[in-house]
Write a protein that holds these residues in place. Structure first.
Motif, PDB file in Angstrom:
ATOM      1  N   LEU A 188       0.827  -1.206   0.000  1.00 43.15           N
ATOM      2  CA  LEU A 188       0.000   0.000   0.000  1.00 43.15           C
ATOM      3  C   LEU A 188       0.860   1.254   0.000  1.00 43.15           C
ATOM      4  CD1 LEU A 188      -2.617  -1.137   2.695  1.00 43.15           C
ATOM      5  CD2 LEU A 188      -3.005  -0.942   0.218  1.00 43.15           C
ATOM      6  N   PRO A 189       0.317   2.389  -0.472  1.00 46.78           N
ATOM      7  CA  PRO A 189       1.061   3.650  -0.378  1.00 46.78           C
ATOM      8  C   PRO A 189       1.294   4.013   1.084  1.00 46.78           C
ATOM      9  CG  PRO A 189      -1.209   4.041  -1.075  1.00 46.78           C
ATOM     10  CD  PRO A 189      -0.998   2.561  -1.137  1.00 46.78           C
ATOM     11  N   VAL A 190       2.378   4.719   1.351  1.00 49.34           N
ATOM     12  CA  VAL A 190       2.788   5.023   2.723  1.00 49.34           C
ATOM     13  C   VAL A 190       2.172   6.335   3.186  1.00 49.34           C
ATOM     14  CG1 VAL A 190       4.757   5.526   4.228  1.00 49.34           C
ATOM     15  CG2 VAL A 190       4.942   3.754   2.461  1.00 49.34           C
ATOM     16  N   LEU A 191       1.687   6.322   4.433  1.00 49.54           N
ATOM     17  CA  LEU A 191       1.206   7.520   5.110  1.00 49.54           C
ATOM     18  C   LEU A 191       2.009   7.683   6.393  1.00 49.54           C
ATOM     19  CD1 LEU A 191      -0.700   9.861   5.856  1.00 49.54           C
ATOM     20  CD2 LEU A 191      -2.362   8.143   6.658  1.00 49.54           C
ATOM     21  N   VAL A 192       2.712   8.803   6.532  1.00 44.64           N
ATOM     22  CA  VAL A 192       3.494   9.108   7.725  1.00 44.64           C
ATOM     23  C   VAL A 192       2.632   9.937   8.676  1.00 44.64           C
ATOM     24  CG1 VAL A 192       5.574  10.210   8.638  1.00 44.64           C
ATOM     25  CG2 VAL A 192       5.618   9.139   6.363  1.00 44.64           C
ATOM     26  N   LEU A 193       2.636   9.571   9.955  1.00 42.83           N
ATOM     27  CA  LEU A 193       1.937  10.334  10.994  1.00 42.83           C
ATOM     28  C   LEU A 193       2.978  10.909  11.959  1.00 42.83           C
ATOM     29  CD1 LEU A 193      -1.087   7.987  11.849  1.00 42.83           C
ATOM     30  CD2 LEU A 193      -0.998   9.875  10.220  1.00 42.83           C
ATOM     31  N   SER A 194       2.895  12.222  12.209  1.00 43.04           N
ATOM     32  CA  SER A 194       3.888  12.914  13.037  1.00 43.04           C
ATOM     33  C   SER A 194       3.220  13.496  14.272  1.00 43.04           C
ATOM     34  CB  SER A 194       4.556  14.023  12.213  1.00 43.04           C
ATOM     35  OG  SER A 194       5.574  14.661  12.944  1.00 43.04           O
ATOM     36  N   ASN A 195       3.774  13.180  15.446  1.00 41.56           N
ATOM     37  CA  ASN A 195       3.119  13.503  16.718  1.00 41.56           C
ATOM     38  C   ASN A 195       3.279  14.964  17.130  1.00 41.56           C
ATOM     39  OD1 ASN A 195       5.926  12.148  17.296  1.00 41.56           O
ATOM     40  ND2 ASN A 195       5.530  13.361  19.140  1.00 41.56           N
ATOM     41  N   SER A 196       2.448  15.360  18.062  1.00 43.84           N
ATOM     42  CA  SER A 196       2.488  16.712  18.616  1.00 43.84           C
ATOM     43  C   SER A 196       3.502  16.784  19.748  1.00 43.84           C
ATOM     44  CB  SER A 196       1.101  17.113  19.134  1.00 43.84           C
ATOM     45  OG  SER A 196       0.684  16.246  20.176  1.00 43.84           O
ATOM     46  N   LEU A 197       3.817  17.989  20.164  1.00 39.84           N
ATOM     47  CA  LEU A 197       4.755  18.218  21.260  1.00 39.84           C
ATOM     48  C   LEU A 197       4.251  17.545  22.541  1.00 39.84           C
ATOM     49  CD1 LEU A 197       7.268  19.789  22.364  1.00 39.84           C
ATOM     50  CD2 LEU A 197       5.700  21.676  22.849  1.00 39.84           C
ATOM     51  N   GLY A 198       5.113  16.743  23.160  1.00 39.13           N
ATOM     52  CA  GLY A 198       4.771  16.108  24.431  1.00 39.13           C
ATOM     53  C   GLY A 198       4.013  14.807  24.318  1.00 39.13           C
ATOM     54  N   THR A 199       3.858  14.278  23.099  1.00 34.71           N
ATOM     55  CA  THR A 199       3.196  12.984  22.922  1.00 34.71           C
ATOM     56  C   THR A 199       4.176  12.018  22.250  1.00 34.71           C
ATOM     57  OG1 THR A 199       2.259  13.484  20.727  1.00 34.71           O
ATOM     58  CG2 THR A 199       0.976  14.154  22.663  1.00 34.71           C
ATOM     59  N   ASN A 200       3.685  10.861  21.848  1.00 35.61           N
ATOM     60  CA  ASN A 200       4.490   9.936  21.069  1.00 35.61           C
ATOM     61  C   ASN A 200       3.599   9.277  20.028  1.00 35.61           C
ATOM     62  OD1 ASN A 200       3.170   7.648  22.340  1.00 35.61           O
ATOM     63  ND2 ASN A 200       4.508   7.948  24.110  1.00 35.61           N
ATOM     64  N   LEU A 201       4.096   8.281  19.345  1.00 32.80           N
ATOM     65  CA  LEU A 201       3.331   7.694  18.239  1.00 32.80           C
ATOM     66  C   LEU A 201       2.014   7.075  18.684  1.00 32.80           C
ATOM     67  CD1 LEU A 201       3.824   4.374  18.451  1.00 32.80           C
ATOM     68  CD2 LEU A 201       5.956   4.931  17.308  1.00 32.80           C
ATOM     69  N   ASP A 202       1.842   6.813  19.988  1.00 37.31           N
ATOM     70  CA  ASP A 202       0.586   6.252  20.473  1.00 37.31           C
ATOM     71  C   ASP A 202      -0.570   7.242  20.392  1.00 37.31           C
ATOM     72  OD1 ASP A 202       1.586   3.723  21.057  1.00 37.31           O
ATOM     73  OD2 ASP A 202       2.229   4.317  23.067  1.00 37.31           O
ATOM     74  N   MET A 203      -0.295   8.534  20.197  1.00 37.87           N
ATOM     75  CA  MET A 203      -1.380   9.498  20.078  1.00 37.87           C
ATOM     76  C   MET A 203      -2.254   9.213  18.862  1.00 37.87           C
ATOM     77  SD  MET A 203       0.047  13.063  18.422  1.00 37.87           S
ATOM     78  CE  MET A 203      -1.592  13.467  17.827  1.00 37.87           C
ATOM     79  N   TRP A 204      -1.731   8.431  17.905  1.00 35.76           N
ATOM     80  CA  TRP A 204      -2.458   8.116  16.683  1.00 35.76           C
ATOM     81  C   TRP A 204      -3.207   6.791  16.754  1.00 35.76           C
ATOM     82  CZ3 TRP A 204      -2.928  12.088  13.649  1.00 35.76           C
ATOM     83  CH2 TRP A 204      -1.903  13.056  13.568  1.00 35.76           C
ATOM     84  N   GLN A 205      -3.286   6.171  17.930  1.00 38.94           N
ATOM     85  CA  GLN A 205      -3.900   4.852  18.023  1.00 38.94           C
ATOM     86  C   GLN A 205      -5.323   4.808  17.456  1.00 38.94           C
ATOM     87  OE1 GLN A 205      -1.921   2.310  18.920  1.00 38.94           O
ATOM     88  NE2 GLN A 205      -3.599   0.991  18.213  1.00 38.94           N
ATOM     89  N   PRO A 206      -6.169   5.836  17.672  1.00 39.82           N
ATOM     90  CA  PRO A 206      -7.530   5.766  17.111  1.00 39.82           C
ATOM     91  C   PRO A 206      -7.578   5.808  15.589  1.00 39.82           C
ATOM     92  CG  PRO A 206      -7.427   7.350  18.915  1.00 39.82           C
ATOM     93  CD  PRO A 206      -6.020   7.007  18.568  1.00 39.82           C
ATOM     94  N   GLN A 207      -6.462   6.120  14.954  1.00 41.66           N
ATOM     95  CA  GLN A 207      -6.428   6.164  13.492  1.00 41.66           C
ATOM     96  C   GLN A 207      -5.886   4.872  12.871  1.00 41.66           C
ATOM     97  OE1 GLN A 207      -5.661   9.278  15.318  1.00 41.66           O
ATOM     98  NE2 GLN A 207      -7.800   9.504  14.700  1.00 41.66           N
TER      99      GLN A 207
END
Length: 260
Positions: free
Chosen positions: A21-40
């Motif tokens: 599949l094509p790649v989608l990069v998700l970049s976190n906000s200040l003070g979070t980590n990659l887990d902030m995107w879990q609902p996505q």
């Protein structure tokens, strides 16, 4: 946990979804980590090879000497793509992650297909706020500011209904390394892309939260007007972490745009 050892930093990342599949990069906000995107993750990884990473100084990525710059954070994304042999990708960043996305759109457009800028701004001032916050966390730790910061991430009514989410955000922010957090504060402080964003040529979606205090809707509207052809979506009710407060509308807006 997978890591990418770049020239001066080790980045923690995670890939989800089929490799074809094509790649989608998700970049976190200040003070979070990659887990902030879990609902996505579930929705996005059905249609994309989802690449999440911890921004330098956050999560399980290394904390290098600061201060950092947005150009440095954007260069980390390019380095991560090179490490994984990904020539081009879609990019979605929220808040500081969105500023990183703007830099990529201006300086590395050949690496970006479509760009999503969520709950962010071309300039977040005044600079003394960032200077003072960086000094506070270096002196007293990130936990000392966690409650006040998380209070601005969600609307009060939503936060009251989601105590477990609030607790997890407090823990995520409180666990962030003080030196890494301060170094990233100074990167945001020193970044002003208000003139530069007009040079972005990649298809762009701007998402704002109607109740966002750190980056209010006027900041999103500015980006949508300044970036040629950009689309604008405002989610309500939603404060700064609109991907957590309006999960389905956020996911739908992003997927519709990326597949359009």
């Amino acid at each position: 946990m997978p890591y990418a050892d770049l020239s001066d930093v080790r980045l923690h990342y995670r890939l989800d979804g089929d490799a074809s599949l094509p790649v989608l990069v998700l970049s976190n906000s200040l003070g979070t980590n990659l887990d902030m995107w879990q609902p996505q993750v579930a929705a996005f990884s059905q249609r994309f090879r989802l690449l999440r990473y911890d921004t330098r100084g956050h999560g399980a990525s290394s904390v290098t000497p600061g201060p950092y710059t947005i150009a440095q954070l954007g260069g980390d994304v390019v380095g991560l793509l090179d490490h994984l042999q990904i020539a081009r990708a879609h990019f979605c960043g929220l808040s500081m992650g969105g500023i990183t996305g703007m830099w990529l759109g201006v300086h590395q457009p050949q690496r970006i297909d479509r760009l999503v800028l969520s709950n962010t701004a071309a300039y977040i001032g005044p600079p003394e706020n960032w200077t003072n916050r960086a000094a506070a966390v270096e002196r007293d730790g990130v936990a000392s500011i966690a409650a006040a910061v998380v209070e601005r991430w969600l609307t009060p009514g939503f936060a009251a209904q989601q105590p477990s989410l609030v607790a997890s955000l407090l823990a995520m922010l409180g666990a962030t390394d003080a030196a890494g957090y301060a170094a990233n504060c100074r990167a945001v402080r020193d970044s002003d892309l208000r003139e530069a964003v007009a040079a972005i040529t990649r298809p762009t979606l701007v998402i704002a939260g109607a109740n966002d205090l750190p980056t209010p809707p006027r900041d999103g509207a500015f980006l949508a007007q300044a970036i040629p052809g950009a689309r604008y979506v405002e989610l309500a009710p939603a404060a700064h972490l609109s991907n957590l407060e309006q999960v389905e509308p956020f996911n739908t807006a992003v997927l519709d745009f990326l597949q359009g």
